[in-house]
Design a protein around this motif. Structure first.
Motif, PDB file in Angstrom:
ATOM      1  N   VAL A 190      11.520 -20.750 -42.784  1.00 50.94           N
ATOM      2  CA  VAL A 190      10.934 -20.089 -41.699  1.00 50.94           C
ATOM      3  C   VAL A 190      12.118 -19.273 -40.900  1.00 50.94           C
ATOM      4  N   PRO A 191      12.193 -17.973 -40.960  1.00 56.64           N
ATOM      5  CA  PRO A 191      13.257 -17.275 -40.333  1.00 56.64           C
ATOM      6  C   PRO A 191      13.153 -17.176 -38.806  1.00 56.64           C
ATOM      7  N   ASP A 192      14.223 -17.136 -38.373  1.00 55.78           N
ATOM      8  CA  ASP A 192      14.205 -16.783 -36.984  1.00 55.78           C
ATOM      9  C   ASP A 192      13.766 -15.463 -36.679  1.00 55.78           C
TER      10      ASP A 192
ATOM     11  N   GLY B 259      19.606 -24.708 -35.649  1.00 53.02           N
ATOM     12  CA  GLY B 259      19.599 -25.925 -34.971  1.00 53.02           C
ATOM     13  C   GLY B 259      18.374 -25.943 -33.951  1.00 53.02           C
ATOM     14  N   ILE B 260      17.542 -25.103 -34.181  1.00 43.79           N
ATOM     15  CA  ILE B 260      16.412 -25.148 -33.110  1.00 43.79           C
ATOM     16  C   ILE B 260      15.290 -26.151 -33.295  1.00 43.79           C
TER      17      ILE B 260
ATOM     18  N   ALA C 299       9.751 -31.214 -33.010  1.00 46.09           N
ATOM     19  CA  ALA C 299      10.305 -31.011 -31.697  1.00 46.09           C
ATOM     20  C   ALA C 299      11.438 -29.709 -31.955  1.00 46.09           C
ATOM     21  N   ILE C 300      10.833 -28.776 -30.965  1.00 45.64           N
ATOM     22  CA  ILE C 300      11.914 -27.526 -31.016  1.00 45.64           C
ATOM     23  C   ILE C 300      12.670 -27.481 -29.507  1.00 45.64           C
ATOM     24  N   THR C 301      13.620 -26.752 -29.504  1.00 49.53           N
ATOM     25  CA  THR C 301      14.246 -26.517 -28.314  1.00 49.53           C
ATOM     26  C   THR C 301      14.628 -25.082 -28.388  1.00 49.53           C
ATOM     27  N   PRO C 302      14.586 -24.464 -26.828  1.00 44.57           N
ATOM     28  CA  PRO C 302      14.842 -23.080 -26.803  1.00 44.57           C
ATOM     29  C   PRO C 302      16.474 -22.945 -26.773  1.00 44.57           C
ATOM     30  N   THR C 303      16.811 -21.702 -27.407  1.00 44.06           N
ATOM     31  CA  THR C 303      18.307 -21.420 -27.368  1.00 44.06           C
ATOM     32  C   THR C 303      18.772 -21.299 -25.984  1.00 44.06           C
TER      33      THR C 303
END
Lengths: 172, 253
Positions: free
Chosen positions: A22-24, A36-37, A51-55
């Motif tokens: 899955v590309p950014d 590392g998202i 679980a994802i985290t915003p940059t």
């Protein structure tokens, strides 16, 4: 074509592998895993929790990323899933994988140049700026044009040798 | 005496409103900045601040427990209910005024968030840790502009000096503590703001000297924003910011 239904539960490694494709949305040369998202992938009973985290707090790509992850997993037949947003610990460029750094550079973006846990900002303000090598010609004869680039995570530089402007992925 | 819960709500509004109003002010530069790089940079800083606004105001809404989220708090309060400091609502003026305002605020914001990462309320500590990383870059950038304009041409020097002088009276409010701040200090949730003054002044003096500028002397401080007493500028900001939700209630994308 109807979507395939998963009968045996895919392993977490397999799922991480899928997420590696899955590309950014803003830097498509790297995946959401490379950056590392994605912080965690777990089965909670029959439900898959990612679980994802915003940059950056205001990163407009965060909701697109959640949507892209959900789409990719549904296409693989995972119906029961939940995307969880996690703020802590805050995202750091130290989580960008070595592969991610290599891909960034190949794409023309200079990867983060130091570990994020470096000097505190008050000290940083008073020292010489970092030397950032040009991702195209590798020259260190570059200068910063702006602390911010086309997205919050990048700064703008220019190379004095090959004259190309380029983005630098900042350390946070 | 104010209940701890009420004080926490007020405190979170202050954090959220500072970020919201300054973020909005910076977004007004979008498409008007002196150079493309600056346009992008100002918009990016605005974006960071709006992102932080969402985190603070959503938490404020949770604490209040009346079903208001960040959007409702941002779009449906009147000027007297905003709790931002007066500094952030001051007009953009020229580029020097925008960068001077930013430098005064960023240095304070940085010191405050750094303290808040040690808050006893883990929700506050988490948002502060996230925001601190972003604000570090804001500070680095605004400081560089103060240096560049101060130690630049005769005109840029004069404009930056004027900006520092004009905005100085709005900096006193940043370090004052009232009953809300006292409640936060008591519960270990927030720092004593007066302790931020010395490191802030230290950076101001060092920067002014390097930039060949003169830092104004302590003097009369304008105050009131934290209690909802604003300059007329805030009304105009809200007219812009809230227009859509006021004209078309509950409209969504």
């Amino acid at each position: 074509m109807p979507m395939t239904t998963v009968t045996t539960r895919p392993s977490l490694d397999e799922i991480r592998g899928w997420l590696g494709d899955v590309p950014d949305p803003e830097v498509p040369a790297v995946s959401v895993m490379d950056l590392g998202i994605v912080r965690d992938v777990q089965w909670s009973g029959d439900e898959l929790v990612v679980a994802i985290t915003p940059t950056y707090s205001g990163c407009p790509a965060t909701s697109v990323i959640a949507f892209d992850i959900e789409t990719a997993l549904r296409q693989r037949g995972i119906e029961n899933l939940r995307i969880e947003r996690r703020l802590s610990p805050p995202w750091t460029t130290d989580w960008v994988t070595e592969e991610g750094k290599r891909r960034l550079e190949a794409y023309g973006i200079a990867p983060p140049a130091e570990e994020a846990g470096g000097p505190s900002p008050f000290e940083r303000l008073l020292r010489k700026p970092l030397v950032i090598a040009c991702p195209r010609c590798k020259s260190e004869n570059t200068r910063r044009i702006s602390e911010f680039g086309s997205t919050p995570c990048k700064a703008q530089y220019q190379c004095h040798d090959c004259l190309e402007p380029f983005d630098y992925f900042k350390c946070i | 005496m104010m209940s701890d819960q009420a004080a926490l709500f007020e405190y979170l509004l202050r954090l959220g409103d500072n970020a919201l109003i300054l973020g909005h002010r910076l977004s007004e530069w979008c498409g008007h900045s002196p150079a493309l790089e600056e346009d992008l940079a100002l918009s990016n800083v605005a974006l960071d601040l709006i992102g932080q606004t969402q985190l603070w105001l959503n938490l404020a809404g949770d604490v209040e427990g009346r079903g208001r989220d960040a959007d409702k708090l941002a779009y449906l309060r009147d000027a007297r209910d905003f709790r931002n400091v007066l500094l952030v609502e001051q007009p953009n003026g020229d580029f020097a005024a925008t960068m001077a305002r930013q430098f005064y605020f960023d240095a304070w914001h940085y010191l405050l968030l750094r303290e808040l990462t040690g808050s006893k309320d883990s929700r506050i500590a988490e948002i502060a840790a996230k925001g601190l990383k972003e604000v570090t870059y804001h500070l680095e950038r605004s400081r560089e502009w103060v240096l560049r304009l101060g130690d630049g041409t005769e005109e840029s020097h004069e404009r930056m000096q004027t900006a520092l002088d004009d905005l100085w009276m709005y900096t006193g409010e940043l370090f004052e503590t009232d009953e809300v701040d006292q409640a936060m200090i008591r519960s270990g949730m927030g720092p004593d703001l007066s302790t931020l003054h010395e490191p802030w002044l230290g950076l101001m003096h060092a920067t002014a000297e390097e930039a060949t500028l003169t830092l104004p002397q302590p003097g009369w401080a304008q105050r009131g924003g934290k209690r909802g007493m604003h300059s007329e500028h805030l009304g105009y900001i809200l007219a812009d910011l809230q227009f859509l939700q006021r004209a078309y209630p509950n409209a969504t994308w």
